[in-house]
Motif scaffolding. Sequence first.
Motif, PDB file in Angstrom:
ATOM      1  N   CYS A  23       1.217  -1.378  -0.303  1.00  0.00           N
ATOM      2  CA  CYS A  23       0.539   0.280   0.186  1.00  0.00           C
ATOM      3  C   CYS A  23       0.540   0.992  -0.285  1.00  0.00           C
ATOM      4  O   CYS A  23       0.951   2.303  -0.489  1.00  0.00           O
ATOM      5  CB  CYS A  23      -1.000  -0.676   1.252  1.00  0.00           C
ATOM      6  SG  CYS A  23      -1.974  -1.141   1.174  1.00  0.00           S
ATOM      7  N   LEU A  26       2.276   1.774  -3.365  1.00  0.00           N
ATOM      8  CA  LEU A  26       0.993   2.461  -4.775  1.00  0.00           C
ATOM      9  C   LEU A  26       0.864   3.679  -4.339  1.00  0.00           C
ATOM     10  O   LEU A  26       0.694   4.172  -5.275  1.00  0.00           O
ATOM     11  CB  LEU A  26      -0.595   1.458  -4.455  1.00  0.00           C
ATOM     12  CG  LEU A  26       0.043  -0.114  -5.080  1.00  0.00           C
ATOM     13  CD1 LEU A  26      -1.314  -0.947  -4.594  1.00  0.00           C
ATOM     14  CD2 LEU A  26       0.601   0.158  -5.851  1.00  0.00           C
ATOM     15  N   LEU A  27       0.674   3.608  -2.997  1.00  0.00           N
ATOM     16  CA  LEU A  27       0.251   5.599  -2.574  1.00  0.00           C
ATOM     17  C   LEU A  27       1.620   6.343  -3.427  1.00  0.00           C
ATOM     18  O   LEU A  27       1.407   7.070  -3.620  1.00  0.00           O
ATOM     19  CB  LEU A  27       0.109   5.091  -1.304  1.00  0.00           C
ATOM     20  CG  LEU A  27      -1.419   5.062  -0.863  1.00  0.00           C
ATOM     21  CD1 LEU A  27      -1.540   5.262   1.107  1.00  0.00           C
ATOM     22  CD2 LEU A  27      -2.143   5.553  -1.462  1.00  0.00           C
ATOM     23  N   HIS A  29       3.565   6.184  -4.880  1.00  0.00           N
ATOM     24  CA  HIS A  29       4.072   5.878  -7.001  1.00  0.00           C
ATOM     25  C   HIS A  29       3.376   6.853  -7.129  1.00  0.00           C
ATOM     26  O   HIS A  29       3.563   7.596  -8.229  1.00  0.00           O
ATOM     27  CB  HIS A  29       4.216   4.311  -7.149  1.00  0.00           C
ATOM     28  CG  HIS A  29       3.792   4.647  -8.900  1.00  0.00           C
ATOM     29  ND1 HIS A  29       4.959   4.643  -9.531  1.00  0.00           N
ATOM     30  CD2 HIS A  29       2.912   4.488  -9.603  1.00  0.00           C
ATOM     31  CE1 HIS A  29       5.344   4.500 -11.039  1.00  0.00           C
ATOM     32  NE2 HIS A  29       3.464   4.439 -10.842  1.00  0.00           N
ATOM     33  N   GLN A  30       1.342   7.363  -6.928  1.00  0.00           N
ATOM     34  CA  GLN A  30       0.540   7.682  -7.362  1.00  0.00           C
ATOM     35  C   GLN A  30       1.288   8.595  -7.292  1.00  0.00           C
ATOM     36  O   GLN A  30       0.564   9.865  -7.935  1.00  0.00           O
ATOM     37  CB  GLN A  30      -0.807   7.454  -6.901  1.00  0.00           C
ATOM     38  CG  GLN A  30      -1.643   7.948  -7.302  1.00  0.00           C
ATOM     39  CD  GLN A  30      -3.219   7.628  -6.888  1.00  0.00           C
ATOM     40  OE1 GLN A  30      -3.127   7.208  -6.260  1.00  0.00           O
ATOM     41  NE2 GLN A  30      -4.049   7.765  -7.957  1.00  0.00           N
ATOM     42  N   ALA A  31       1.749   9.501  -6.101  1.00  0.00           N
ATOM     43  CA  ALA A  31       2.235  10.356  -5.655  1.00  0.00           C
ATOM     44  C   ALA A  31       2.917  11.044  -6.938  1.00  0.00           C
ATOM     45  O   ALA A  31       3.015  12.374  -6.798  1.00  0.00           O
ATOM     46  CB  ALA A  31       2.219  10.933  -4.541  1.00  0.00           C
ATOM     47  N   GLY A  33       4.907   9.468  -9.320  1.00  0.00           N
ATOM     48  CA  GLY A  33       4.497   8.899 -10.233  1.00  0.00           C
ATOM     49  C   GLY A  33       5.426   9.856 -11.372  1.00  0.00           C
ATOM     50  O   GLY A  33       4.898   9.474 -13.050  1.00  0.00           O
ATOM     51  N   ARG A  43       3.048  17.105  -8.544  1.00  0.00           N
ATOM     52  CA  ARG A  43       2.135  16.079  -7.931  1.00  0.00           C
ATOM     53  C   ARG A  43       1.943  15.820  -7.106  1.00  0.00           C
ATOM     54  O   ARG A  43       0.760  15.100  -6.151  1.00  0.00           O
ATOM     55  CB  ARG A  43       2.689  14.643  -9.053  1.00  0.00           C
ATOM     56  CG  ARG A  43       2.085  13.310  -8.742  1.00  0.00           C
ATOM     57  CD  ARG A  43       2.187  12.419 -10.206  1.00  0.00           C
ATOM     58  NE  ARG A  43       1.555  11.738 -10.678  1.00  0.00           N
ATOM     59  CZ  ARG A  43       0.676  11.050 -11.078  1.00  0.00           C
ATOM     60  NH1 ARG A  43       1.499  11.828 -12.345  1.00  0.00           N
ATOM     61  NH2 ARG A  43       0.370   9.842 -11.108  1.00  0.00           N
ATOM     62  N   HIS A  47      -1.432  15.330  -4.844  1.00  0.00           N
ATOM     63  CA  HIS A  47      -2.352  13.436  -4.089  1.00  0.00           C
ATOM     64  C   HIS A  47      -1.192  14.125  -2.534  1.00  0.00           C
ATOM     65  O   HIS A  47      -1.009  12.985  -1.784  1.00  0.00           O
ATOM     66  CB  HIS A  47      -1.427  12.724  -4.959  1.00  0.00           C
ATOM     67  CG  HIS A  47      -1.897  12.397  -6.068  1.00  0.00           C
ATOM     68  ND1 HIS A  47      -1.273  13.329  -7.231  1.00  0.00           N
ATOM     69  CD2 HIS A  47      -2.893  11.357  -6.939  1.00  0.00           C
ATOM     70  CE1 HIS A  47      -1.732  12.955  -8.467  1.00  0.00           C
ATOM     71  NE2 HIS A  47      -2.846  11.961  -7.949  1.00  0.00           N
ATOM     72  N   ASN A  50      -2.452  11.784  -0.224  1.00  0.00           N
ATOM     73  CA  ASN A  50      -2.172   9.913  -0.476  1.00  0.00           C
ATOM     74  C   ASN A  50      -0.674   9.858   0.493  1.00  0.00           C
ATOM     75  O   ASN A  50      -0.018   9.546   0.989  1.00  0.00           O
ATOM     76  CB  ASN A  50      -1.411   9.431  -1.640  1.00  0.00           C
ATOM     77  CG  ASN A  50      -2.914   8.837  -2.647  1.00  0.00           C
ATOM     78  OD1 ASN A  50      -3.644   9.045  -2.160  1.00  0.00           O
ATOM     79  ND2 ASN A  50      -2.710   8.406  -4.352  1.00  0.00           N
TER      80      ASN A  50
END
Length: 148
Positions: A23, A26-27, A29-31, A33, A43, A47, A50
């Motif tokens: 988790c 993933l969080l 990487h989304q923030a 990426g 970014r 985010h 996140n």
Amino acid sequence: MTRTTNARIAGFTYLFYAAIGICIELLMHQARGVDGGAAELVRIGNHATNVRLAILIVVLECFSALVLGVTLYGITRDEDHELAVLVLVCRVAEGVLGTLRIPNYLGLLWLAKPGGVTGFPDINTTNALRSFLLMPVRASPSVRSSLP
């Protein structure tokens, strides 16, 4: 606690530890990426929730390492006391060292605030702080080129 209880807690904690580790990745990487420091800060600012959740999950991950240390000590102390102490010390060190990511995440959140905030650093200071806070995560170009 009995050895069976310790084994059940350790088994659940291992699974929980693995799940929250995924988790966090993933969080974050989304923030984060995108390539490039300035785009990454924008970014992260978009985010921010996140990143805040990732900070909470890091605390849970560190607590899980401590629980694993205690339960593994309880399981192995009767068989080999020195090994049990070694496992306990390594897991406690893992839990303590895991908390070192939290100040970097908080620094990135602070740095990703909009420019109109009072007390916000100028562009040169922002670039220096960004380089410092993102440094542990990125490999240098020479290391990247030697990776398969």
